[in-house]
Design a protein around this motif. Sequence first.
Motif, PDB file in Angstrom:
ATOM      1  N   THR A 111       0.822  -1.210   0.000  1.00  0.00           N
ATOM      2  CA  THR A 111       0.000   0.000   0.000  1.00  0.00           C
ATOM      3  C   THR A 111       0.858   1.263   0.000  1.00  0.00           C
ATOM      4  O   THR A 111       1.841   1.359   0.734  1.00  0.00           O
ATOM      5  N   ARG A 112       0.454   2.232  -0.848  1.00  0.00           N
ATOM      6  CA  ARG A 112       1.138   3.527  -0.871  1.00  0.00           C
ATOM      7  C   ARG A 112       0.153   4.592  -0.415  1.00  0.00           C
ATOM      8  O   ARG A 112      -0.905   4.762  -1.019  1.00  0.00           O
ATOM      9  N   TYR A 113       0.491   5.267   0.659  1.00  0.00           N
ATOM     10  CA  TYR A 113      -0.397   6.278   1.256  1.00  0.00           C
ATOM     11  C   TYR A 113       0.035   7.674   0.838  1.00  0.00           C
ATOM     12  O   TYR A 113       1.232   7.919   0.667  1.00  0.00           O
ATOM     13  N   PRO A 114      -0.898   8.618   0.723  1.00  0.00           N
ATOM     14  CA  PRO A 114      -2.347   8.437   0.785  1.00  0.00           C
ATOM     15  C   PRO A 114      -2.858   7.780  -0.491  1.00  0.00           C
ATOM     16  O   PRO A 114      -2.238   7.913  -1.560  1.00  0.00           O
TER      17      PRO A 114
ATOM     18  N   ALA B 295     -12.758  -3.569 -14.724  1.00  0.00           N
ATOM     19  CA  ALA B 295     -11.328  -3.466 -15.025  1.00  0.00           C
ATOM     20  C   ALA B 295     -10.485  -4.325 -14.097  1.00  0.00           C
ATOM     21  O   ALA B 295     -10.707  -4.346 -12.881  1.00  0.00           O
ATOM     22  N   ASP B 296      -9.533  -5.021 -14.696  1.00  0.00           N
ATOM     23  CA  ASP B 296      -8.500  -5.723 -13.945  1.00  0.00           C
ATOM     24  C   ASP B 296      -7.647  -4.658 -13.256  1.00  0.00           C
ATOM     25  O   ASP B 296      -7.052  -3.811 -13.933  1.00  0.00           O
TER      26      ASP B 296
ATOM     27  N   TRP C 100       5.120  -4.449  -8.416  1.00  0.00           N
ATOM     28  CA  TRP C 100       3.694  -4.784  -8.425  1.00  0.00           C
ATOM     29  C   TRP C 100       2.834  -3.624  -7.932  1.00  0.00           C
ATOM     30  O   TRP C 100       3.126  -2.991  -6.917  1.00  0.00           O
ATOM     31  N   GLY C 101       1.801  -3.347  -8.694  1.00  0.00           N
ATOM     32  CA  GLY C 101       0.884  -2.294  -8.312  1.00  0.00           C
ATOM     33  C   GLY C 101      -0.548  -2.703  -8.582  1.00  0.00           C
ATOM     34  O   GLY C 101      -0.811  -3.634  -9.351  1.00  0.00           O
ATOM     35  N   THR C 102      -1.472  -2.009  -7.958  1.00  0.00           N
ATOM     36  CA  THR C 102      -2.886  -2.300  -8.136  1.00  0.00           C
ATOM     37  C   THR C 102      -3.691  -1.029  -7.956  1.00  0.00           C
ATOM     38  O   THR C 102      -3.465  -0.262  -7.011  1.00  0.00           O
ATOM     39  N   ILE C 103      -4.632  -0.821  -8.855  1.00  0.00           N
ATOM     40  CA  ILE C 103      -5.580   0.271  -8.693  1.00  0.00           C
ATOM     41  C   ILE C 103      -6.291   0.070  -7.358  1.00  0.00           C
ATOM     42  O   ILE C 103      -6.797  -1.018  -7.063  1.00  0.00           O
ATOM     43  N   GLY C 104      -6.319   1.100  -6.533  1.00  0.00           N
ATOM     44  CA  GLY C 104      -6.965   1.005  -5.235  1.00  0.00           C
ATOM     45  C   GLY C 104      -6.063   0.555  -4.106  1.00  0.00           C
ATOM     46  O   GLY C 104      -6.497   0.483  -2.960  1.00  0.00           O
ATOM     47  N   ILE C 105      -4.793   0.267  -4.425  1.00  0.00           N
ATOM     48  CA  ILE C 105      -3.824  -0.129  -3.394  1.00  0.00           C
ATOM     49  C   ILE C 105      -2.551   0.695  -3.520  1.00  0.00           C
ATOM     50  O   ILE C 105      -2.077   1.295  -2.550  1.00  0.00           O
ATOM     51  N   THR C 106      -1.997   0.741  -4.726  1.00  0.00           N
ATOM     52  CA  THR C 106      -0.783   1.534  -4.936  1.00  0.00           C
ATOM     53  C   THR C 106      -1.043   2.787  -5.762  1.00  0.00           C
ATOM     54  O   THR C 106      -0.190   3.682  -5.806  1.00  0.00           O
ATOM     55  N   VAL C 107      -2.171   2.846  -6.454  1.00  0.00           N
ATOM     56  CA  VAL C 107      -2.633   4.067  -7.119  1.00  0.00           C
ATOM     57  C   VAL C 107      -4.120   4.233  -6.797  1.00  0.00           C
ATOM     58  O   VAL C 107      -4.784   3.287  -6.369  1.00  0.00           O
ATOM     59  N   ASP C 108      -4.640   5.432  -6.994  1.00  0.00           N
ATOM     60  CA  ASP C 108      -6.007   5.725  -6.576  1.00  0.00           C
ATOM     61  C   ASP C 108      -7.028   4.814  -7.248  1.00  0.00           C
ATOM     62  O   ASP C 108      -6.953   4.530  -8.450  1.00  0.00           O
TER      63      ASP C 108
END
Length: 335
Positions: A51-54, A83-84, A106-114
């Motif tokens: 996770t990347r905050y905020p 969307a994946d 590794w990144g994910t929409i909603g975890i590492t980006v908005d």
Amino acid sequence: MRAVVIEEPHKLSVTTVPDPTPGPGEVVVKVTAAGLCGTDVHMLAGEFGPTRYPVIPGHEFSGEIVAVGEGVTAFAEGDKIAADPAIYCGACHFCAIGRGNLCEQWGTIGITVDGAAAEYVKVPARNCYRLPETVELRHAPLIEPLSTIVRGFDIVDPKLGDNFLIYGAGTMGLLYMQVAQRAGAGSVSVVDINADRLTVAKKLGADHVATSADDLERRLGWEVVTDCTGNIKAIEDGLTRPIRGGTFQQFGCAPDQELAKFSPFRIYNDEIRIVGSMAILHSYGRAVELLGKGVIDSETMITHQFALDEYAEALETFKRGTGRKLQIVPDKAPA
């Protein structure tokens, strides 16, 4: 736009943020609904490492495209999509060998980006899937968790007639159960300490349910045992349940610092295979098709819908184990 923002561990706000603007190869989606899952709880608690905050949470979502960026030709405004959320670098060792879900970046929409706990979300067009006519927008957020189940089955590679034991009758356990039934399981048994959840599992077709695996009659064990809870006690019990030569799959997300005890001798002596299953890999499109075919009872799976301003209440409802799939609906007015 209005959005939920996890500012840092244990700090949550619902506020106004700038509307997203699509860059080259991107689209902006007006969010119909965004599902909650255990990862969102771990993110707020600071227990999910990447996770990347905020960050705006929300990685299970569907909606309608309202803007397209330069170079996007496969989609247009008005398209209904899901969307994946996975984002891979495409250049590291793991991406090069086709294991993007293990990407070093590794990144994910909603975890590492908005993500999609907001009125709008920006998404790479390559991640979008146009929905079949048989799939309602409000059901489509189920595609993301279903795609992780598909990935789990790729790893387990069960044989026709295998007997399954699933720990957990929450959303993931019930999805796993329904896929196992359609995949040719000999039987599917479900264990959960919440008896109300077991009633739903039975309604959806579980062959056997119990609050403890000790109450299930299968002397030799099960060919496939899957933990969908992330609970250490459930995991330790589950590791004792595979038949000789069987498989234990860790599917649920446990806190990243927790440890479980098991018998190395039994793993050796009984040739027990232990496998993990991390997120999505080449499975989202198949999940779209499965939902379109009616493999999942979507109406039974979705039980609660909350407004953006009710996000904290939704998380508390989730942690109490109330209901099954909970959704955030940006257009919904607070109760």
